[in-house]
Design a protein around this motif. Structure first.
Motif, PDB file in Angstrom:
ATOM      1  N   LEU A  76       1.806   3.346  20.854  1.00 32.42           N
ATOM      2  CA  LEU A  76       1.740   2.804  22.209  1.00 32.42           C
ATOM      3  C   LEU A  76       3.012   3.122  22.978  1.00 32.42           C
ATOM      4  N   SER A  77       2.935   3.021  24.292  1.00 36.31           N
ATOM      5  CA  SER A  77       4.111   3.151  25.151  1.00 36.31           C
ATOM      6  C   SER A  77       5.060   1.995  24.857  1.00 36.31           C
ATOM      7  N   ALA A  78       6.292   2.096  25.344  1.00 37.21           N
ATOM      8  CA  ALA A  78       7.302   1.064  25.081  1.00 37.21           C
ATOM      9  C   ALA A  78       6.834  -0.321  25.535  1.00 37.21           C
ATOM     10  N   ASP A  79       6.047  -0.400  26.611  1.00 30.23           N
ATOM     11  CA  ASP A  79       5.552  -1.695  27.079  1.00 30.23           C
ATOM     12  C   ASP A  79       4.255  -2.109  26.367  1.00 30.23           C
ATOM     13  N   ARG A  80       3.800  -1.266  25.425  1.00 34.58           N
ATOM     14  CA  ARG A  80       2.623  -1.506  24.582  1.00 34.58           C
ATOM     15  C   ARG A  80       1.322  -1.622  25.387  1.00 34.58           C
ATOM     16  N   LYS A  81       1.294  -0.999  26.577  1.00 34.99           N
ATOM     17  CA  LYS A  81       0.097  -1.085  27.421  1.00 34.99           C
ATOM     18  C   LYS A  81      -0.775   0.165  27.356  1.00 34.99           C
ATOM     19  N   GLU A  82      -0.191   1.308  26.993  1.00 40.41           N
ATOM     20  CA  GLU A  82      -0.936   2.564  26.983  1.00 40.41           C
ATOM     21  C   GLU A  82      -0.794   3.249  25.629  1.00 40.41           C
ATOM     22  N   ILE A  83      -1.837   3.946  25.212  1.00 34.50           N
ATOM     23  CA  ILE A  83      -1.777   4.757  23.995  1.00 34.50           C
ATOM     24  C   ILE A  83      -1.161   6.103  24.377  1.00 34.50           C
ATOM     25  N   ILE A  84      -0.068   6.462  23.699  1.00 36.00           N
ATOM     26  CA  ILE A  84       0.584   7.733  24.022  1.00 36.00           C
ATOM     27  C   ILE A  84       0.388   8.781  22.920  1.00 36.00           C
ATOM     28  N   SER A  85      -0.067   8.354  21.747  1.00 37.88           N
ATOM     29  CA  SER A  85      -0.303   9.303  20.671  1.00 37.88           C
ATOM     30  C   SER A  85      -1.344   8.738  19.706  1.00 37.88           C
ATOM     31  N   PHE A  86      -2.237   9.622  19.261  1.00 39.67           N
ATOM     32  CA  PHE A  86      -3.263   9.214  18.304  1.00 39.67           C
ATOM     33  C   PHE A  86      -3.710  10.446  17.535  1.00 39.67           C
ATOM     34  N   PRO A  87      -4.215  10.270  16.314  1.00 34.59           N
ATOM     35  CA  PRO A  87      -4.615  11.430  15.516  1.00 34.59           C
ATOM     36  C   PRO A  87      -6.022  11.921  15.868  1.00 34.59           C
ATOM     37  N   ALA A  88      -6.271  13.167  15.562  1.00 32.57           N
ATOM     38  CA  ALA A  88      -7.639  13.692  15.605  1.00 32.57           C
ATOM     39  C   ALA A  88      -8.301  13.303  14.292  1.00 32.57           C
ATOM     40  N   PRO A  89      -9.608  13.142  14.258  1.00 33.91           N
ATOM     41  CA  PRO A  89     -10.276  12.794  12.997  1.00 33.91           C
ATOM     42  C   PRO A  89      -9.937  13.756  11.858  1.00 33.91           C
ATOM     43  N   GLY A  90      -9.757  15.033  12.168  1.00 31.77           N
ATOM     44  CA  GLY A  90      -9.401  16.019  11.146  1.00 31.77           C
ATOM     45  C   GLY A  90      -8.005  15.847  10.583  1.00 31.77           C
ATOM     46  N   ASP A  91      -7.165  15.075  11.274  1.00 29.97           N
ATOM     47  CA  ASP A  91      -5.802  14.817  10.791  1.00 29.97           C
ATOM     48  C   ASP A  91      -5.753  13.669   9.793  1.00 29.97           C
ATOM     49  N   ILE A  92      -6.856  12.966   9.651  1.00 33.39           N
ATOM     50  CA  ILE A  92      -6.908  11.790   8.790  1.00 33.39           C
ATOM     51  C   ILE A  92      -7.600  12.154   7.481  1.00 33.39           C
ATOM     52  N   SER A  93      -6.966  11.748   6.384  1.00 34.60           N
ATOM     53  CA  SER A  93      -7.523  11.988   5.051  1.00 34.60           C
ATOM     54  C   SER A  93      -6.930  10.953   4.103  1.00 34.60           C
ATOM     55  N   PRO A  94      -7.415  10.884   2.882  1.00 32.38           N
ATOM     56  CA  PRO A  94      -6.800   9.957   1.919  1.00 32.38           C
ATOM     57  C   PRO A  94      -5.302  10.226   1.728  1.00 32.38           C
ATOM     58  N   GLU A  95      -4.886  11.486   1.886  1.00 31.27           N
ATOM     59  CA  GLU A  95      -3.468  11.830   1.725  1.00 31.27           C
ATOM     60  C   GLU A  95      -2.603  11.346   2.894  1.00 31.27           C
ATOM     61  N   SER A  96      -3.227  10.949   3.994  1.00 28.92           N
ATOM     62  CA  SER A  96      -2.438  10.464   5.126  1.00 28.92           C
ATOM     63  C   SER A  96      -2.353   8.941   5.167  1.00 28.92           C
ATOM     64  N   ALA A  97      -3.127   8.276   4.333  1.00 33.44           N
ATOM     65  CA  ALA A  97      -3.068   6.807   4.264  1.00 33.44           C
ATOM     66  C   ALA A  97      -1.749   6.391   3.615  1.00 33.44           C
ATOM     67  N   PRO A  98      -1.211   5.238   3.988  1.00 33.22           N
ATOM     68  CA  PRO A  98       0.050   4.800   3.385  1.00 33.22           C
ATOM     69  C   PRO A  98      -0.133   4.425   1.917  1.00 33.22           C
TER      70      PRO A  98
END
Length: 193
Positions: A76-98
Motif C-alpha cells: 500500500l501507499s504510505a497513507d495505506r489508501k492505495e495499492i501501489i504494488s501487487f503480484p501477477a498470479p504467475g509470480d505466486i507459487s509455493p516457493e514464494s509463500a513465507p
C-alpha cells in the motif's frame, strides 16, 4: 539473475558510458541523440571485477498481528489508501509463500514492507487465477487491520536462511544478535475471518 563475467563487464561499460553522457542538449541536436538512459539498480552475485564479492541481499523475517501466512500480500501507499504494488498470479507459487519460523516469525520470500497488507486470496487460489484481479477487487479483498508488526534483517542471505531454518530459529530465540530491526510496532492481534 545470473550474469557471466563478460555480461557484467558489458553492463559496467554501459553504466559508465551513461554516467559520462552530458545532459545538456546542444543546439541542433535531435532529441533521439540525447535520449535519457535509465540505470537500474541491481546486485550481481558472485565475483566482481577486481576479485571482490558482490553484496547479496540479506534474508528478512517478519511477524504479523494474526495468522496471515497463507494470504497473498500487496503493498500500500504510505497513507495505506492505495495499492501501489501487487503480484501477477504467475509470480505466486509455493516457493514464494513465507516459511514459518520460531515465535511466530516468517521468512519473507515475497518482499514484505511496513506498508504490506494481506488479501483474502490464498497463495493457491491466487496462483490459479487466469488474470490479475482489478485494483478494485484487490482493494476489496484486503483484510482490514491485518498488518506487519515486526521486520528484522538477518545476517545471512535468503538462500542460506531457506537452507538453515534451525539457524534462523536460534537467532530469533536469542533476541536477534547482529541483526537490523527495520520495524517494530504495537498492534492489536487479529484473527483471520
Amino acid at each position: 539473475m545470473k550474469l557471466t563475467i563478460t555480461a557484467a563487464i558489458i553492463l559496467l561499460s554501459c553504466v559508465m558510458t551513461a554516467g559520462c553522457a552530458s545532459s545538456k542538449k546542444a543546439a541542433g541536436e535531435s532529441s533521439q541523440d540525447n535520449a535519457s538512459l535509465e540505470v537500474i539498480d541491481m546486485v550481481i552475485p558472485g565475483k566482481m571485477l577486481g576479485g571482490e564479492t558482490a553484496a547479496l541481499p540479506r534474508a528478512t523475517v517478519y511477524k504479523t498481528n494474526g495468522n496471515f501466512n497463507d494470504n497473498v500480500p500487496v503493498t500500500l501507499s504510505a497513507d495505506r489508501k492505495e495499492i501501489i504494488s501487487f503480484p501477477a498470479p504467475g509470480d505466486i507459487s509455493p516457493e514464494s509463500a513465507p516459511l514459518p519460523l520460531a515465535e511466530g516469525y516468517l521468512l519473507d520470500r515475497r518482499g514484505i514492507s511496513a506498508n504490506s497488507a494481506f488479501t483474502r486470496y490464498t497463495y493457491e487460489s491466487y496462483a490459479a487465477l487466469k488474470e490479475v484481479p482489478s485494483l478494485k477487487l484487490l482493494k476489496e479483498s484486503i483484510i482490514q487491520g491485518a498488518e506487519v508488526v515486526d521486520i528484522v534483517i538477518l545476517p545471512m542471505t535468503l538462500t542460506e536462511a531457506e537452507n538453515d531454518t534451525t539457524r534462523c530459529n536460534t537467532i530469533i530465540r536469542n533476541g536477534f544478535p547482529e541483526c537490523d530491526t527495520v520495524l517494530h510496532r504495537l498492534a492489536i492481534q487479529l484473527t483471520p475471518q
